[in-house]
Design a protein around this motif. Sequence first.
Motif, mmCIF file in Angstrom:
data_model
loop_
_atom_site.group_PDB
_atom_site.id
_atom_site.type_symbol
_atom_site.label_atom_id
_atom_site.label_comp_id
_atom_site.label_asym_id
_atom_site.label_seq_id
_atom_site.Cartn_x
_atom_site.Cartn_y
_atom_site.Cartn_z
ATOM 1 N N SER A 36 7.315 -2.179 -4.883
ATOM 2 C CA SER A 36 8.238 -3.223 -4.434
ATOM 3 C C SER A 36 8.923 -2.793 -3.151
ATOM 4 C CB SER A 36 9.282 -3.511 -5.514
ATOM 5 O OG SER A 36 10.004 -2.339 -5.857
ATOM 6 N N LYS A 72 17.922 -7.773 -3.879
ATOM 7 C CA LYS A 72 16.803 -7.071 -3.282
ATOM 8 C C LYS A 72 16.245 -6.024 -4.240
ATOM 9 C CE LYS A 72 18.523 -7.508 1.474
ATOM 10 N NZ LYS A 72 18.950 -6.756 2.677
ATOM 11 N N SER A 126 8.099 -8.410 -3.337
ATOM 12 C CA SER A 126 9.530 -8.509 -3.019
ATOM 13 C C SER A 126 10.030 -9.868 -3.497
ATOM 14 C CB SER A 126 9.803 -8.338 -1.520
ATOM 15 O OG SER A 126 9.433 -9.491 -0.797
#
Length: 234
Positions: A51, A140, A85
């Motif tokens: 990721s 995030k 992501s």
Amino acid sequence: MTEEYCDCWEYEEPVSLPLIGDDAPEFEAQTTTGHMKFPADYKGKWVILFSHPADFTPVCTTEFITFATMQDEFKKLNAELIGLSIDSITSHIAWLKDIKDHVEYKGLKNVEIKFPVIADIKMEVAKKYGMLQPGASDTKAVRAVFIINPTGKVKAILYYPLSAGRNMEEIKRLLQALQVNEKDGVSTPANWMPGDDVVMGAPETFIGAQERDSWGSDGEKTVHSWFLVTKKHK
């Protein structure tokens, strides 16, 4: 005036992640190369699922360029790369196109990202793999790396903060060490590189330990102690 008392607390969903030896969590997702059913689509292959915090970010761009230039090296090791992501397919495509058309890094330019990048706007995959960690960011994903073997088992987990780019050569080295372990049942010592000596398992009985004392070193193995024996690896 009386003071009101509220016996309540804000619930925070705990971060969960698969552990080494667990089955890799299953999911279906849209990627930059089409629909993915994981891990079924990758049966028989090693997978490096990683990721990144976000598209159009500087550190992530350097990582993607580096991974892309090493993709053939990973393929020779029967390993596939998968990125992720918390961004949309449109964002992924625009970013990858921008990398190819405009970005040059360490002399590398016109780099095409051919491995799939998962769109995870709803954070479903990120949460299954513990990639979203509130202490770092609520929106995030951290820089997580999961190395998954051909039968869908998690064999290694690496986590990096948002600020530090990963060492792709180390990820490749770790993959090779895991493959040696699965194939030959041996371990790898500190700073091991392919071609270096490997480590034999320690004896599990007192008699076994005593037998080791009589082995002695030869051209194939080196007895450092009864519990540490290294041997050549071909």
